[in-house]
Design a protein around this motif. Structure first.
Motif, mmCIF file in Angstrom:
data_model
loop_
_atom_site.group_PDB
_atom_site.id
_atom_site.type_symbol
_atom_site.label_atom_id
_atom_site.label_comp_id
_atom_site.label_asym_id
_atom_site.label_seq_id
_atom_site.Cartn_x
_atom_site.Cartn_y
_atom_site.Cartn_z
ATOM 1 N N GLY A 473 0.804 -1.212 0.000
ATOM 2 C CA GLY A 473 0.000 0.000 0.000
ATOM 3 C C GLY A 473 0.839 1.265 0.000
ATOM 4 O O GLY A 473 1.919 1.321 0.609
ATOM 5 N N LEU A 474 0.348 2.286 -0.691
ATOM 6 C CA LEU A 474 0.895 3.635 -0.658
ATOM 7 C C LEU A 474 -0.244 4.571 -0.292
ATOM 8 O O LEU A 474 -1.337 4.469 -0.862
ATOM 9 N N PHE A 475 -0.033 5.493 0.665
ATOM 10 C CA PHE A 475 -1.147 6.310 1.109
ATOM 11 C C PHE A 475 -0.695 7.731 1.435
ATOM 12 O O PHE A 475 0.483 8.001 1.711
ATOM 13 N N ALA A 476 -1.667 8.626 1.394
ATOM 14 C CA ALA A 476 -1.450 10.023 1.769
ATOM 15 C C ALA A 476 -2.749 10.564 2.341
ATOM 16 O O ALA A 476 -3.845 10.186 1.907
ATOM 17 N N ASN A 477 -2.617 11.443 3.328
ATOM 18 C CA ASN A 477 -3.793 12.036 3.953
ATOM 19 C C ASN A 477 -3.437 13.445 4.400
ATOM 20 O O ASN A 477 -2.317 13.700 4.865
ATOM 21 N N GLY A 478 -4.382 14.365 4.254
ATOM 22 C CA GLY A 478 -4.112 15.729 4.653
ATOM 23 C C GLY A 478 -5.339 16.439 5.174
ATOM 24 O O GLY A 478 -6.470 16.158 4.750
#
Length: 834
Positions: A473-478
């Motif tokens: 998995g690759l993830f980003a959150n902002g």
């Protein structure tokens, strides 16, 4: 309490006492008065993988402190319905736990089945529900996040995530214990010690022991009981801070479980059904029952409930009633004549078959946090775990050996996550990568001596299942504060899953297999040696069926993109409104199914949920009143179910299936109030409307789909299984000082769930036997405590009205079975903290 158990507990407490001086190092600091129990209005949560007040998070979250969990009698996921409306817990036919949240859940009995509601300990995954041992050990709080959580918590969280926050090592010496003793001679003792070992090093040791509690009793053997728990668990945590900017946490958790598996309760068999009184009288079956409609459904080829194997299987079992072999006749009598009881304690199982499990679990985990700057942090988390399982399960609810299943195997997991987080006054962001590796080995023996399709040809089979799943998995959150009041958020994750599975269903003795697959299946006779795999390819009725002989290997590779976008606005008075749109996926699944045909092994592919949700969190009167509410709509695609397909010889057999399109609509509300000094009231409720909205009658590879009652057709319009329309809980507690140093308290809680179905059904495809009636459970508590919170003693009662209620209904081969919850339990508890 036997001497061995007593000695074990004394040894544990002695170990803790001896560890105290080493942990203290210096004279202990003056004890601090514990803070009052946090409620959902002010508790700190980590839903976004950072600490925030729950009232500042634009998500639907139910959270509770350890004190509130103790008050309500919540010791693990099985009890969370007392806290979380919309949550249901049941167990599968193999005792594996099943969690459903807002109608999103997976009922499967495979050890390594990835859930729809994921469970974490301090953000470290317990990859599958069977890895639930020790979750109730030394808990600081629990957080239940509702709706898809795939962006931050990964796959297998389409329904939500449950995060247990455990007790942490303390800067000063601390210790404590909790003890309880209750009806059915169940005793529980737990304790912890915590404090500094050296400069920059802190440690915490927690242990728990549970014994007794056999509340089930055999219908035919009054002195034979079942349900004893024999659990021991421990956790050691080490916090190391070598520099001001680097913190390392190491945690080792282990448990040993020798408990009795729960026995199902017999609820009848269709083999006793006849079309009229004359046929019943002439059958020679003293347990015959007349049900003209159901008999016609079972025996009429054009009926939706037709079972081509029914008449042959009925004839075999009824014929055994007059067998010259006493054991054969006794088995048939037990299969057809076990009493159907509505009392909670009544159950039945093969004598001597159930008993101690031999299960164990360990997890080694580590976390490192490096502050690269005042706003930038690098976090690495890794965990290695293994769940070993070895126990017996009686799946027919009778004293006969219709389907007795010894199971053994293990689940091994390795998880890694690396993330970089940025925290500023206006922006909070996370980017990262994760890797999960899960291996499952499951072996099920089936003892089928009294099974109706046995025909005395084969009585023991073995299903061997091995699987592996790798997930990347690759993830980003902002989150960005557009203004001091308005925050927008967004998250995305890319996941790729690679799975392999191997199946072999065999007769380990080799006896009878060639006859079974030669004559009985009308195919070319095949010699099948002991251990060779006998699921068939080809057409059974046309005589082209051939056994595979070697294991059937399957593979599945899938990828997906989960996302969440949302916004929340916080008013000056503290109220928050929020709206989100999220998309989550649950990986495809191979299930440990014992198949007669190789194509029963095909997997259920990944499911998807698109969730639309809006809500508010409104504190009033300086926190004396908190009112939360939410509305949501889930667009559900390819829901995974462990369904049934028809076999010419064996009747209904299991297969993993996908339901093309369905939906869940819901409303939720939560109220917490402190209207007077010492009085706390809380209430929560969830309304759900679920439905299959597409045509659903056959699988993609041509199998007609049947519900658990044996009816096939179009299940469009059916409610989703294990989704009660209404669920609610209410809790109240009043505390009053009785002296300068002593307080008394009185409290109670009510938990309600409306009726629910455990299989698909609609007006034309009935499943009345698979409905769980609505029920309400009432708990009470009363006791005294010191004003500084050091100690507490209480009397409690669970289910004090002695409500007999059902938690699961299923069928396996010949019989209908159900699992019941515990009857009234009353007990005494004592806690002390130093």
């Amino acid at each position: 309490m036997n001497r061995t158990i007593f000695a074990t507990r004394v040894s544990v407490l002695a170990l803790m006492a001896s560890a105290a001086p080493a942990l203290a190092q210096t004279a202990p600091a003056a004890p601090q008065t514990p803070a009052p129990a946090a409620n959902s209005a002010d508790i700190i949560v980590t839903a976004n993988k950072r600490e925030q007040s729950v009232n500042s998070v634009g998500l639907t979250i139910t959270a509770a402190s350890s004190e509130e969990l103790s008050n309500r009698g919540i010791s693990g996921p099985a009890d969370l319905a007392k806290l979380v409306p919309g949550f249901t817990f049941t167990q599968s036919i193999y005792s594996t736990p099943v969690f459903t949240l807002r109608g999103i859940g997976l009922y499967d009995a495979t050890f390594g089945a990835a859930p729809s509601v994921s469970v974490y300990t301090d953000q470290i995954p317990r990859n599958v529900p069977v890895m639930s041992d020790g979750l109730d050990l030394d808990i600081e709080r629990v957080e239940v996040l509702k709706g898809p959580q795939g962006t931050l918590f990964g796959q297998s969280s389409t329904g939500g995530a449950i995060n247990y926050i455990v007790g942490k090592p303390t800067a000063d010496f601390a210790a404590g214990f909790d003890a309880s003793y209750e009806r059915f001679n169940r005793a529980e003792l737990s304790g912890f010690v915590s404090g500094p070992l050296a400069d920059g090093i802190r440690a915490r040791l927690a242990v728990k022991d549970v014994s007794g509690g056999a509340w089930q009793r055999s219908l035919s053997r009054p002195n034979d009981e079942n349900g004893d728990q024999r659990k021991f668990m421990g956790r050691f945590t080490l916090d190391i801070q070598p520099t001001e900017r680097l913190k390392i946490e190491l945690m080792a958790t282990g448990s040993r479980d020798r408990s009795d598996p729960l026995a199902p309760q017999y609820a009848g068999t269709t083999l006793n059904l006849y079309p009229d009184q004359a046929a019943a009288a002439a059958s020679g079956n003293p347990y015959a029952q007349v049900d003209a409609q159901r008999y016609a459904d079972l025996t009429t080829p054009t009926s939706a409930g037709y079972d081509a194997s029914f008449l042959g299987r009925q004839s075999v079992v009824v014929g055994r009633l007059s067998s010259a072999n006493p054991a054969t006749a006794a088995g048939a009598n037990a299969l057809l004549g076990t009493p159907v009881s509505s009392r909670a304690r009544d159950a039945e199982w093969t004598q001597g078959f159930l008993g101690r499990s031999h299960n164990s679990y360990y997890q080694l985990a580590g976390r490192a946090d490096l502050d690269l700057s005042d706003t930038l942090k690098l976090t690495y988390i890794a965990a290695l775990a293994k769940q070993k399982l070895d126990y017996n399960q009686d799946l027919d609810g009778t004293a006969a050996q219709v389907v007795d299943v010894p199971l053994f195997g293990d689940v091994r997991s390795f998880n890694q996550e690396l993330r970089l987080s940025l925290d500023t006054d206006s922006f909070n962001g996370i980017v990262g990568a994760s890797y999960d590796n899960l291996r499952t080995s499951q072996n099920n023996f089936f003892y089928l001596g009294d099974y109706s399709a046995n025909a005395d040809l084969i009585s023991v089979t073995l299903n061997e299942f091995d699987s592996r799943m790798r997930s990347y998995g690759l993830f980003a959150n902002g989150e960005y504060k557009v203004t001091p009041q308005l925050t927008v958020q967004g998250g995305i994750r890319y996941t790729k899953n690679k799975q392999e599975a191997s199946y072999c269903y065999s007769d380990p003795t080799g006896a009878g297999a060639a006859v079974l697959f030669g004559a009985a299946l009308n195919s070319v006779p095949i010699t099948i040696a002991a251990g060779q795999c006998f699921p068939t390819t080809g057409d059974l009725l046309l005589g082209t069926a051939k056994s595979t002989l070697t294991p059937v290997n399957q593979s599945l590779t899938e990828d997906n993109i989960s996302f969440r976008v949302g916004a929340n606005y916080k008013f000056d008075g503290g109220a928050l409104i929020y709206a989100t749109v999220s998309q989550g996926y649950k990986a495809g699944i191979f299930s440990a199914i014992g198949a007669s045909r190789a194509n029963q092994y095909s997997p259920a592919t990944q499911e998807k949920v698109i969730a639309y949700e809006g809500g508010f969190k409104a504190p009033f009167a300086n926190g004396a009143l908190q009112f939360n509410g939410a509305a949501f709509y889930y667009d559900y695609s390819n829901k995974q179910v462990r369904g049934r397909v028809q076999d010419t010889i064996f009747g209904l057999l299991e297969k993993m299936l996908n339901v093309p399109k369905s939906y869940v609509f819901g409303l939720e509300g939560e109220l917490v109030a402190r209207p007077a000094q010492g009085l706390r009231l809380s209430a929560g409720a969830t309304y759900l409307k679920s439905k299959v909205k597409s045509d659903y009658s056959a699988t993609a590879d041509g199998f007609a789909v049947y519900n658990a009652a044996g009816y096939t057709g179009n299940f469009k319009g059916s409610e989703l299984p294990y989704t009660p329309k209404f669920s609610a809980n209410v809790d109240a507690q009043y505390s009053v000082p009785v002296s300068d140093s002593l307080e008394a308290f009185l409290g109670g809680g009510l938990t309600y769930q409306s009726k629910q179905n455990t299989t698909f059904h609609n007006a034309g495809l009935p499943a009345d036997d698979f409905t769980i009636k609505g029920y309400a459970l009432l708990d009470v508590r009363a006791g005294v405590s010191s004003s500084d919170g050091r100690w507490r003693a209480s009397l409690y009662g669970r289910n004090i009205t002695n409500k007999s209620y059902v938690t699961a209904v299923s069928t396996y081969l010949d019989t209908l079975i159900r699992y019941r919850g515990k009857p009234t339990v009353y007990g005494l508890s004592l806690s002390y903290k130093y």
